[in-house]
Design a protein around this motif. Structure first.
Motif, PDB file in Angstrom:
ATOM      1  N   TYR A   1       0.841  -1.201   0.000  1.00  0.00           N
ATOM      2  CA  TYR A   1       0.000   0.000   0.000  1.00  0.00           C
ATOM      3  C   TYR A   1       0.879   1.255   0.000  1.00  0.00           C
ATOM      4  O   TYR A   1       0.673   2.189  -0.788  1.00  0.00           O
ATOM      5  CB  TYR A   1      -0.926   0.008   1.214  1.00  0.00           C
ATOM      6  N   LEU A   2       1.871   1.285   0.879  1.00  0.00           N
ATOM      7  CA  LEU A   2       2.761   2.447   0.946  1.00  0.00           C
ATOM      8  C   LEU A   2       3.658   2.528  -0.287  1.00  0.00           C
ATOM      9  O   LEU A   2       3.865   3.613  -0.847  1.00  0.00           O
ATOM     10  CB  LEU A   2       3.613   2.370   2.214  1.00  0.00           C
TER      11      LEU A   2
ATOM     12  N   HIS B   1       3.092   1.711  -3.281  1.00  0.00           N
ATOM     13  CA  HIS B   1       2.376   2.186  -4.467  1.00  0.00           C
ATOM     14  C   HIS B   1       1.811   3.594  -4.322  1.00  0.00           C
ATOM     15  O   HIS B   1       1.189   4.109  -5.256  1.00  0.00           O
ATOM     16  CB  HIS B   1       1.282   1.190  -4.847  1.00  0.00           C
ATOM     17  N   GLN B   2       2.065   4.228  -3.174  1.00  0.00           N
ATOM     18  CA  GLN B   2       1.761   5.657  -3.071  1.00  0.00           C
ATOM     19  C   GLN B   2       2.719   6.464  -3.946  1.00  0.00           C
ATOM     20  O   GLN B   2       2.463   7.636  -4.244  1.00  0.00           O
ATOM     21  CB  GLN B   2       1.868   6.123  -1.620  1.00  0.00           C
TER      22      GLN B   2
ATOM     23  N   ASP C   1      -3.636   0.600 -10.804  1.00  0.00           N
ATOM     24  CA  ASP C   1      -4.305   0.110  -9.589  1.00  0.00           C
ATOM     25  C   ASP C   1      -4.455  -1.406  -9.620  1.00  0.00           C
ATOM     26  O   ASP C   1      -4.282  -2.079  -8.599  1.00  0.00           O
ATOM     27  CB  ASP C   1      -5.681   0.765  -9.445  1.00  0.00           C
TER      28      ASP C   1
ATOM     29  N   VAL D   1       6.157  10.509   1.299  1.00  0.00           N
ATOM     30  CA  VAL D   1       4.972   9.769   1.755  1.00  0.00           C
ATOM     31  C   VAL D   1       5.217   9.182   3.140  1.00  0.00           C
ATOM     32  O   VAL D   1       4.370   9.277   4.038  1.00  0.00           O
ATOM     33  CB  VAL D   1       4.611   8.648   0.751  1.00  0.00           C
TER      34      VAL D   1
ATOM     35  N   ARG E   1       3.510   9.960   6.966  1.00  0.00           N
ATOM     36  CA  ARG E   1       2.655   8.867   7.427  1.00  0.00           C
ATOM     37  C   ARG E   1       2.384   8.994   8.905  1.00  0.00           C
ATOM     38  O   ARG E   1       3.265   9.298   9.698  1.00  0.00           O
ATOM     39  CB  ARG E   1       3.345   7.524   7.146  1.00  0.00           C
TER      40      ARG E   1
END
Length: 217
Positions: free
Chosen positions: A73-74, A76-77, A83, A211, A215
């Motif tokens: 998840y992180l 692919h930020q 997607d 990112v 967080r």
């Protein structure tokens, strides 16, 4: 027998064994592969079997991967993945022959594929018991992966061979685990990526750093 028919039959044969281990067997005719997925509490385990046609034989390449959803998840930020693709990436992965160097790659005659279905299925099942299961058990937690990727940054890792991908995965895991060397890990890979492909991968890496800095635990 066509390669598509061979993959179909082999998928059915493997399913008889792997369904009891909670793996889903999926025939991927487009990419000439069989995918075996086992859901876990943190993501999934994956066995990928690729079929590569040569002049008179077929190479059968087995690899293993483990996905940690929170890592991906992180990751692919700050990635270029679609997607749909992002939902299927693995956090770490390795070919069977790289993980266990004593294992020989499976090859079969291109013209006698119909005679090899049971033989190939048996080899895959044996490899699962002898090696693949050990891979999954070894890399079942982020602490072990963090140690392999981040304890010796100069050491080449079989489970994350690509430098640009390793850099991003390494800092994500270090961030999640609050590794005391987190800042040093960032600086190490920043230096590496500045020199790789004229810095092509660096902006994406810096985006991920931002990112992670923003967080909230």
């Amino acid at each position: 027998m066509s390669l598509k028919e061979f993959i179909k039959k082999l998928t059915e044969e493997l399913n008889e064994f792997f369904k009891d281990l909670k793996f889903r067997c999926i025939a991927d005719y487009k990419d000439s592969a069989i995918v075996l997925l086992q859901e876990t509490e943190y993501g999934h385990r994956r066995i990928l079997i690729n079929f590569i046609l040569r002049y008179d034989y077929v190479r059968i390449v087995i690899s293993m991967g483990v996905r940690f959803d929170e890592v991906e998840y992180l990751f692919h930020q700050a990635s270029e993945f679609s997607d749909r693709s992002a939902e299927n990436t693995t956090t770490i992965g390795c070919s069977l022959t790289r993980f266990a160097k004593e294992v020989e790659e499976i090859t079969i005659s291109r013209d006698e594929k119909d005679k090899e279905i049971e033989n190939v299925a048996a080899k895959v099942q044996n490899h699962y018991g002898d090696y693949i299961q050990s891979f999954f058990q070894k890399y079942d937690n982020l602490e072990i992966i963090n140690k392999e990727l981040n304890q010796d940054l100069e050491k080449v890792s079989n489970i994350k061979f690509n430098l640009a991908l390793r850099a991003k995965t390494s800092i994500v895991i270090a961030s999640l685990l609050k590794d005391e060397n987190y800042k040093n890990i960032i600086e190490f890979y920043r230096g590496k990526l500045e020199k790789l492909a004229d810095g092509f991968y660096l902006p994406n890496f810096e985006k991920l750093v931002t990112v992670l800095e923003n967080r909230k635990d």
